[in-house]
Design a protein around this motif. Sequence first.
Motif, PDB file in Angstrom:
ATOM      1  N   ALA A 111       0.827  -1.216   0.000  1.00  0.00           N
ATOM      2  CA  ALA A 111       0.000   0.000   0.000  1.00  0.00           C
ATOM      3  C   ALA A 111       0.855   1.257   0.000  1.00  0.00           C
ATOM      4  N   GLU A 112       1.960   1.224   0.713  1.00  0.00           N
ATOM      5  CA  GLU A 112       2.872   2.368   0.774  1.00  0.00           C
ATOM      6  C   GLU A 112       3.508   2.629  -0.591  1.00  0.00           C
ATOM      7  N   LEU A 113       3.896   1.548  -1.274  1.00  0.00           N
ATOM      8  CA  LEU A 113       4.507   1.685  -2.596  1.00  0.00           C
ATOM      9  C   LEU A 113       3.493   2.169  -3.631  1.00  0.00           C
ATOM     10  N   VAL A 114       2.258   1.696  -3.528  1.00  0.00           N
ATOM     11  CA  VAL A 114       1.198   2.155  -4.434  1.00  0.00           C
ATOM     12  C   VAL A 114       1.028   3.665  -4.308  1.00  0.00           C
ATOM     13  N   ARG A 115       1.015   4.143  -3.086  1.00  0.00           N
ATOM     14  CA  ARG A 115       0.840   5.581  -2.835  1.00  0.00           C
ATOM     15  C   ARG A 115       2.048   6.378  -3.331  1.00  0.00           C
ATOM     16  N   ASP A 116       3.259   5.908  -3.016  1.00  0.00           N
ATOM     17  CA  ASP A 116       4.479   6.657  -3.350  1.00  0.00           C
ATOM     18  C   ASP A 116       4.777   6.668  -4.844  1.00  0.00           C
ATOM     19  N   LEU A 117       4.505   5.548  -5.511  1.00  0.00           N
ATOM     20  CA  LEU A 117       4.890   5.426  -6.915  1.00  0.00           C
ATOM     21  C   LEU A 117       3.742   5.700  -7.888  1.00  0.00           C
ATOM     22  N   GLY A 118       2.521   5.785  -7.359  1.00  0.00           N
ATOM     23  CA  GLY A 118       1.389   6.146  -8.192  1.00  0.00           C
ATOM     24  C   GLY A 118       1.007   5.104  -9.225  1.00  0.00           C
ATOM     25  N   VAL A 119       1.154   3.830  -8.872  1.00  0.00           N
ATOM     26  CA  VAL A 119       0.762   2.740  -9.774  1.00  0.00           C
ATOM     27  C   VAL A 119      -0.188   1.811  -9.029  1.00  0.00           C
ATOM     28  N   SER A 120      -0.690   0.813  -9.739  1.00  0.00           N
ATOM     29  CA  SER A 120      -1.686  -0.070  -9.145  1.00  0.00           C
ATOM     30  C   SER A 120      -1.064  -1.091  -8.199  1.00  0.00           C
ATOM     31  N   ASP A 121      -1.924  -1.649  -7.370  1.00  0.00           N
ATOM     32  CA  ASP A 121      -1.533  -2.727  -6.456  1.00  0.00           C
ATOM     33  C   ASP A 121      -0.937  -3.896  -7.240  1.00  0.00           C
TER      34      ASP A 121
END
Length: 271
Positions: free
Chosen positions: A23-33
């Motif tokens: 979830a943190e990476l989705v938010r930071d990188l702006g891509v899908s789960d």
Amino acid sequence: MLAQQRQQAILEKVRRTGGVRVAELVRDLGVSDMTIRRDLEVLAERGLIEKVHGGATTTGVGSTEEPGFAAKSVRQQAEKEAIARRAARLVRPGGAVALSAGTTTWTLAHHLLDVPELTVITNSVQVADVFHRGGRPDQTVVLVGGVRTPSDALVGPVAVAAIRSLNVDTLMLGVHGMSSRAGYTTPNLLEAETDRELVAAAQQLVVLADHTKWGTVGISTIAALDEAHVVVSDAGLPPEAQAELTERVGELVIADPSPDDELDSKLETAL
């Protein structure tokens, strides 16, 4: 952001923090789960991370794991070449320079073959061999004795006794890892002792460490972070690491390898 760039960003964050959540990476990188999970799968298959429920962690490499010289020599070749090329500019003709063991210092040795009237002190069989093959009569090489490690370093009481009798202008120190808390480290206790003697023998400490070394911690500390007069790294070093090193060491030098640059022909021949 390309998949390779995204995966590199994920890997650097895992190494820096020890673990990340999807979830943190989705938010930071702006891509899908789903995209993040595919990236984690790719990195895990390459053995660079360990997937866990909801995220990923570091691979759990122990602080005493010591890869052999051959295994390390194929890692980050472009970065090591750029670092070595930049570090060679710090060495002056007629000086006395010490090179610790390691693949980055070994790469540096190839660039120092053109420095006239140089005296080289090393505990590395591989580094000494570079100068031996170079065959310059105006260069003097001192190879200390000792017990050989997996990284082809000569360590132990014989090496320590020899180094204690020497004084050098500059030490070019290759390291296993560097971190804010532990400083510059190695996974080999005897090598740490020998490297500490090299640090004590030198007027100037130059640390050569590519970006993958940040956040890696070996079992034994060679020197504190702020003991380095110069750290030479590459552009992959995380911004927060660059900020901390800039604040705590004498000088941080970033050697940025061009993607179009080929490795030095002498180095390719040696490989």
